[in-house]
Design a protein around this motif. Sequence first.
Motif, PDB file in Angstrom:
ATOM      1  N   GLN A 234       0.691  -1.315   0.259  1.00 31.16           N
ATOM      2  CA  GLN A 234      -0.063  -0.065   0.324  1.00 31.16           C
ATOM      3  C   GLN A 234       0.501   1.146   0.079  1.00 31.16           C
ATOM      4  O   GLN A 234       0.435   1.835  -0.124  1.00 31.16           O
ATOM      5  N   ALA A 235       2.156   1.093   0.860  1.00 35.43           N
ATOM      6  CA  ALA A 235       2.621   2.112   0.530  1.00 35.43           C
ATOM      7  C   ALA A 235       4.016   2.734  -0.181  1.00 35.43           C
ATOM      8  O   ALA A 235       4.337   3.148  -0.400  1.00 35.43           O
ATOM      9  N   HIS A 236       3.744   1.553  -1.146  1.00 31.80           N
ATOM     10  CA  HIS A 236       4.790   1.177  -1.947  1.00 31.80           C
ATOM     11  C   HIS A 236       5.931   1.318  -1.515  1.00 31.80           C
ATOM     12  O   HIS A 236       7.173   1.999  -2.045  1.00 31.80           O
ATOM     13  N   ASP A 237       6.345   0.714  -0.418  1.00 31.24           N
ATOM     14  CA  ASP A 237       7.428   0.539   0.187  1.00 31.24           C
ATOM     15  C   ASP A 237       8.737  -0.777   0.421  1.00 31.24           C
ATOM     16  O   ASP A 237       8.513  -1.645   0.648  1.00 31.24           O
ATOM     17  N   HIS A 238       9.152  -0.168  -1.019  1.00 34.88           N
ATOM     18  CA  HIS A 238      10.632  -1.831  -1.043  1.00 34.88           C
ATOM     19  C   HIS A 238      11.298  -2.012   0.012  1.00 34.88           C
ATOM     20  O   HIS A 238      11.604  -3.015   0.360  1.00 34.88           O
ATOM     21  N   GLU A 239      11.708  -1.016   0.761  1.00 31.81           N
ATOM     22  CA  GLU A 239      12.564  -1.479   1.793  1.00 31.81           C
ATOM     23  C   GLU A 239      11.865  -2.488   2.776  1.00 31.81           C
ATOM     24  O   GLU A 239      12.359  -3.831   3.023  1.00 31.81           O
ATOM     25  N   GLN A 240      10.937  -2.115   3.252  1.00 29.43           N
ATOM     26  CA  GLN A 240       9.865  -2.453   4.034  1.00 29.43           C
ATOM     27  C   GLN A 240       9.230  -3.930   3.221  1.00 29.43           C
ATOM     28  O   GLN A 240       8.954  -4.783   4.365  1.00 29.43           O
ATOM     29  N   LEU A 241       8.930  -4.220   2.113  1.00 31.92           N
ATOM     30  CA  LEU A 241       8.508  -5.232   1.777  1.00 31.92           C
ATOM     31  C   LEU A 241       9.679  -6.143   2.041  1.00 31.92           C
ATOM     32  O   LEU A 241       9.337  -7.398   1.981  1.00 31.92           O
ATOM     33  N   ALA A 242      11.007  -6.199   1.192  1.00 30.76           N
ATOM     34  CA  ALA A 242      12.307  -6.736   1.096  1.00 30.76           C
ATOM     35  C   ALA A 242      12.367  -7.352   2.577  1.00 30.76           C
ATOM     36  O   ALA A 242      12.535  -8.541   2.625  1.00 30.76           O
ATOM     37  N   ILE A 243      12.013  -6.062   3.309  1.00 30.52           N
ATOM     38  CA  ILE A 243      12.268  -6.988   5.284  1.00 30.52           C
ATOM     39  C   ILE A 243      11.877  -7.920   5.077  1.00 30.52           C
ATOM     40  O   ILE A 243      11.578  -8.930   6.215  1.00 30.52           O
ATOM     41  N   ALA A 244       9.591  -7.427   5.376  1.00 32.62           N
ATOM     42  CA  ALA A 244       8.979  -8.567   5.810  1.00 32.62           C
ATOM     43  C   ALA A 244       8.801  -9.982   4.634  1.00 32.62           C
ATOM     44  O   ALA A 244       9.133 -11.056   5.600  1.00 32.62           O
ATOM     45  N   LEU A 245       9.445  -9.766   3.765  1.00 27.71           N
ATOM     46  CA  LEU A 245       9.955 -11.136   2.604  1.00 27.71           C
ATOM     47  C   LEU A 245      11.027 -11.746   3.530  1.00 27.71           C
ATOM     48  O   LEU A 245      10.961 -13.599   3.569  1.00 27.71           O
ATOM     49  N   ALA A 246      12.112 -11.485   3.437  1.00 31.55           N
ATOM     50  CA  ALA A 246      13.175 -11.926   4.270  1.00 31.55           C
ATOM     51  C   ALA A 246      13.012 -12.583   5.239  1.00 31.55           C
ATOM     52  O   ALA A 246      13.788 -13.831   5.533  1.00 31.55           O
ATOM     53  N   GLN A 247      12.005 -11.886   6.143  1.00 28.99           N
ATOM     54  CA  GLN A 247      11.708 -12.587   7.685  1.00 28.99           C
ATOM     55  C   GLN A 247      11.059 -13.912   7.197  1.00 28.99           C
ATOM     56  O   GLN A 247      11.119 -14.455   8.299  1.00 28.99           O
ATOM     57  N   ASN A 248      10.147 -13.528   6.414  1.00 28.16           N
ATOM     58  CA  ASN A 248       9.218 -14.292   5.994  1.00 28.16           C
ATOM     59  C   ASN A 248       9.909 -15.946   5.807  1.00 28.16           C
ATOM     60  O   ASN A 248       9.599 -17.018   6.027  1.00 28.16           O
ATOM     61  N   ILE A 249      10.590 -15.732   4.642  1.00 25.63           N
ATOM     62  CA  ILE A 249      11.598 -17.401   3.540  1.00 25.63           C
ATOM     63  C   ILE A 249      12.100 -17.424   4.112  1.00 25.63           C
ATOM     64  O   ILE A 249      11.943 -18.422   4.071  1.00 25.63           O
ATOM     65  N   HIS A 250      13.090 -16.525   4.596  1.00 26.59           N
ATOM     66  CA  HIS A 250      14.191 -17.008   5.804  1.00 26.59           C
ATOM     67  C   HIS A 250      14.710 -16.930   6.833  1.00 26.59           C
ATOM     68  O   HIS A 250      14.905 -18.133   7.755  1.00 26.59           O
ATOM     69  N   SER A 251      14.097 -15.910   7.402  1.00 28.74           N
ATOM     70  CA  SER A 251      14.413 -16.305   9.164  1.00 28.74           C
ATOM     71  C   SER A 251      14.617 -14.209   9.625  1.00 28.74           C
ATOM     72  O   SER A 251      14.146 -13.308   8.956  1.00 28.74           O
ATOM     73  N   LEU A 252      14.002 -14.490  11.027  1.00 27.74           N
ATOM     74  CA  LEU A 252      14.514 -13.166  11.239  1.00 27.74           C
ATOM     75  C   LEU A 252      15.959 -12.438  10.774  1.00 27.74           C
ATOM     76  O   LEU A 252      15.757 -11.505  11.409  1.00 27.74           O
ATOM     77  N   ALA A 253      16.738 -13.250  11.249  1.00 25.84           N
ATOM     78  CA  ALA A 253      18.407 -12.566  10.678  1.00 25.84           C
ATOM     79  C   ALA A 253      18.677 -12.041   9.509  1.00 25.84           C
ATOM     80  O   ALA A 253      19.611 -11.887   9.225  1.00 25.84           O
ATOM     81  N   ALA A 254      17.584 -12.939   8.421  1.00 29.76           N
ATOM     82  CA  ALA A 254      17.989 -13.043   7.163  1.00 29.76           C
ATOM     83  C   ALA A 254      18.224 -11.136   6.496  1.00 29.76           C
ATOM     84  O   ALA A 254      17.810  -9.764   6.794  1.00 29.76           O
ATOM     85  N   ASP A 255      19.328 -11.525   5.473  1.00 30.95           N
ATOM     86  CA  ASP A 255      19.151 -10.370   5.031  1.00 30.95           C
ATOM     87  C   ASP A 255      18.234  -9.787   4.017  1.00 30.95           C
ATOM     88  O   ASP A 255      18.111 -10.369   3.105  1.00 30.95           O
ATOM     89  N   PRO A 256      18.004  -8.202   4.277  1.00 34.97           N
ATOM     90  CA  PRO A 256      16.960  -8.000   3.522  1.00 34.97           C
ATOM     91  C   PRO A 256      17.711  -8.334   1.737  1.00 34.97           C
ATOM     92  O   PRO A 256      16.697  -8.393   0.593  1.00 34.97           O
ATOM     93  N   SER A 257      17.908  -7.775   1.090  1.00 32.35           N
ATOM     94  CA  SER A 257      18.420  -7.881   0.263  1.00 32.35           C
ATOM     95  C   SER A 257      18.595  -8.569  -0.344  1.00 32.35           C
ATOM     96  O   SER A 257      18.908  -9.069  -1.965  1.00 32.35           O
ATOM     97  N   ASP A 258      18.480  -9.749   0.071  1.00 29.06           N
ATOM     98  CA  ASP A 258      18.403 -10.775  -0.620  1.00 29.06           C
ATOM     99  C   ASP A 258      17.126 -11.156  -1.336  1.00 29.06           C
ATOM    100  O   ASP A 258      16.776 -12.019  -2.088  1.00 29.06           O
ATOM    101  N   MET A 259      16.243  -9.677  -0.342  1.00 27.48           N
ATOM    102  CA  MET A 259      14.286 -10.513  -1.466  1.00 27.48           C
ATOM    103  C   MET A 259      14.488  -8.876  -2.308  1.00 27.48           C
ATOM    104  O   MET A 259      13.386  -8.709  -2.745  1.00 27.48           O
ATOM    105  N   ALA A 260      15.495  -8.087  -2.288  1.00 31.23           N
ATOM    106  CA  ALA A 260      15.152  -6.844  -3.349  1.00 31.23           C
ATOM    107  C   ALA A 260      14.567  -7.172  -4.483  1.00 31.23           C
ATOM    108  O   ALA A 260      13.634  -6.761  -4.939  1.00 31.23           O
TER     109      ALA A 260
END
Length: 184
Positions: free
Chosen positions: A119-145
Motif C-alpha cells: 500500500q505504501a509502495h515501500d520496497h525496503e519494508q517489503l524486502a524486510i518482510a519477505l526476508a524475515q518470512n522466507i528465510h528468518s528474522l536474521a535474514a538479509d533484506p537485500s536477498d529479497m530486493a
Amino acid sequence: MVLGFFNKRRVNRQIVQRQYGVITATARQPCFYTSYNVPDTVMGRFEMLAAVMILFLRRTSKSSEAGKQIAQEIVDAFFLDIDYSIRELGVGDNSVPKRMKKLAGMFYGRLERYADSLQAHDHEQLAIALAQNIHSLAADPSDMAELARWMLENENHLARLDEIVVETGMVSFLVPERLETNNV
C-alpha cells in the motif's frame, strides 16, 4: 431458475480453475528459486504461492461483488490445495487440521504485513518482510530486493486491469525479469 444456478456454479468453477492455475503457474516460475533467492523447498513454494495469492487478493479487494466472489472461491481452492499437499507429504489425518490452522495463520499474517508495504509502495519494508518470512528474522533484506521489486511492479500492473478481467478469471502477472532474459 434452478438450472441457471447450476450453470453459474459450473462457470464459476471453470473461472476459478483457470485463475488458480495462473496463480500457481506464476508461483512456480523457476527463476524465483534460482535467481530470486526463494528456497526450492515445500515452505519456499508455500511462500511464493502466498505472495502471488496476496497480490491477487489485493486486486480483487477493489473488485465488484462478482470479482470478490471469485476471489473467495480461489482462496477456498488455495486452502484445499494446501490441505491436499499436506496429506500427500504423509501427514496423518489427525495432524492436518492443526497444520492447516498454523498455515492459515501464517498466510493471513503475511497478507497483513505485505499489504502495508504494498500500500505504501515501500520496497525496503517489503524486502524486510519477505526476508524475515522466507528465510528468518536474521535474514538479509537485500536477498529479497528483486522479489520485492517484482511484487511492487505486479501491484501496479494488477491495479490497471479492467474489472472484466478479474470477473472472468483472466488476471495475469508480469513475467519475472530474469525469466525474460534467460529465454531471449
